[in-house]
Design an enzyme around this catalytic site. Sequence first.
Site, short mmCIF file in Angstrom:
data_model
loop_
_atom_site.label_atom_id
_atom_site.label_comp_id
_atom_site.label_asym_id
_atom_site.label_seq_id
_atom_site.Cartn_x
_atom_site.Cartn_y
_atom_site.Cartn_z
N HIS A 114 -2.98 2.22 8.37
CA HIS A 114 -4.03 1.39 7.76
C HIS A 114 -4.22 0.15 8.63
O HIS A 114 -3.26 -0.56 8.92
CB HIS A 114 -3.61 0.99 6.35
CG HIS A 114 -4.46 -0.09 5.75
ND1 HIS A 114 -5.83 0.00 5.64
CD2 HIS A 114 -4.14 -1.30 5.21
CE1 HIS A 114 -6.30 -1.09 5.06
NE2 HIS A 114 -5.30 -1.91 4.80
N GLU A 172 -18.04 12.31 22.31
CA GLU A 172 -16.71 12.81 21.95
C GLU A 172 -16.43 12.70 20.45
O GLU A 172 -15.52 13.37 19.95
CB GLU A 172 -15.62 12.06 22.74
CG GLU A 172 -15.49 10.62 22.34
CD GLU A 172 -14.18 9.98 22.83
OE1 GLU A 172 -14.23 8.79 23.15
OE2 GLU A 172 -13.15 10.65 22.89
N HIS A 228 -12.86 -3.86 3.73
CA HIS A 228 -11.41 -4.04 3.83
C HIS A 228 -10.84 -3.45 5.13
O HIS A 228 -10.21 -4.17 5.90
CB HIS A 228 -10.72 -3.40 2.60
CG HIS A 228 -9.24 -3.59 2.58
ND1 HIS A 228 -8.53 -3.85 1.44
CD2 HIS A 228 -8.30 -3.56 3.56
CE1 HIS A 228 -7.25 -3.99 1.72
NE2 HIS A 228 -7.09 -3.81 3.00
N HIS A 280 -7.16 -3.20 9.77
CA HIS A 280 -8.37 -3.96 9.42
C HIS A 280 -9.28 -4.01 10.65
O HIS A 280 -9.39 -5.05 11.31
CB HIS A 280 -7.98 -5.37 8.95
CG HIS A 280 -7.22 -5.39 7.66
ND1 HIS A 280 -6.72 -6.54 7.10
CD2 HIS A 280 -6.88 -4.37 6.81
CE1 HIS A 280 -6.11 -6.23 5.95
NE2 HIS A 280 -6.18 -4.93 5.77
N GLU A 325 0.82 -1.22 0.00
CA GLU A 325 0.00 0.00 0.00
C GLU A 325 0.86 1.27 0.00
O GLU A 325 0.38 2.35 0.35
CB GLU A 325 -0.96 0.02 1.21
CG GLU A 325 -1.88 -1.18 1.33
CD GLU A 325 -2.89 -1.35 0.20
OE1 GLU A 325 -2.90 -0.51 -0.73
OE2 GLU A 325 -3.65 -2.34 0.24
P1 13P Z 1 1.08 -5.46 3.12
O1 13P Z 1 1.47 -6.73 3.84
O2 13P Z 1 1.68 -5.39 1.73
O3 13P Z 1 1.37 -4.24 3.94
O4 13P Z 1 -0.49 -5.53 2.87
C1 13P Z 1 -1.37 -5.68 3.94
C2 13P Z 1 -2.67 -5.01 3.69
O5 13P Z 1 -3.40 -4.75 4.62
C3 13P Z 1 -3.07 -4.67 2.29
O6 13P Z 1 -4.16 -3.81 2.26
ZN ZN Z 2 -5.36 -3.92 4.13
#
Ligand code: 13P
Ligand code: ZN
Length: 290
Positions: free
Chosen positions: A156, A186, A227, A158, A132
């Site tokens: 980023h 908040e 995602h 999940h 990413e």
């Molecule tokens: P990477 O292992 O390449 O960082 O990818 C993980 C991910 O969350 C892709 O969206």
């Molecule tokens: Zn991801």
Amino acid sequence: MRSTDTKKKSYQKGVNKMKVTEARFIQQFIRICANGYSKGWHERNGGNLSYRMRPEEVDEVKENFKETTWQNIGASVPTLANEYFLVTGSGRYMMNVETWPEENICIIKVDETGTKFMIVWGLVAGGRPTSELPSHLMNLAVVKARTNGSYRIVYHAHCTNIIALTFVLPLEDKVFTHELWEMATECPIVFPAGVGVVPWMVPGGEEIAIATSELMKKYDIAIWAHHGIFVTGPDFDTTWGLIDTVEKSAEILVKVYSMTGGKKTQTITNDDFKKLEGPFNVKFNDEFLK
Ligand code: 13P
Ligand code: ZN
């Protein structure tokens, strides 16, 4: 005096070479990876983190840098030319960053055109920065311009409850913002500009990077449908505080939906939200209060 400060003094006198992993910025970076893992946001290699280093932080550790080959970023970020970034490795597990940082994260330098990068430290067993990287660098470029250089982090993750909501709520900035604001008093204070939503797209390339960075022109938060989430901020604590607040709010909303199918007996009204602006010295995005 913190032990890192004591060490820094002896390094400044030239007594020792400071190890990269001893620098405070890298310890803060590692802490986010470890905390995100313990929250359950980083199954397998899920998620990634990047940090635009300050010039003095580069000076602190640059004796450890080694030149490698230039590689394509897969995006163009001319406003980040010649800057250094600490980033997680592709396919690496956040779970392992704290114990083996040199194998799982790296420092890269962006070239003078903003189209190539070079690994100068880390990933000692081989590998490359996160897939990413285009999204991270394009977002960092956008928020650098938007905040006069103060924003430095893109994270980023999940996050389970945020992802769950992308199967239930319409994928609209207004709906996500209003629902998340409603879940805790908040929330509008912590993210007054609101939340952007990217529809499902193929991850890891320039197209999703462009879509995300368009949202980062307005928001500190971009949700990737089915995602995860991207957040940005000026420092590690603020960025962590932001994602933690958003995911907590999503968790409450998931509970409300689980109990009632989304029907609320009472809630915070738009008039209530407006009453918060004065005491907390914030201005909410009115688009989301109609
Ligand atoms: P990477 O292992 O390449 O960082 O990818 C993980 C991910 O969350 C892709 O969206
Ligand atoms: Zn991801």
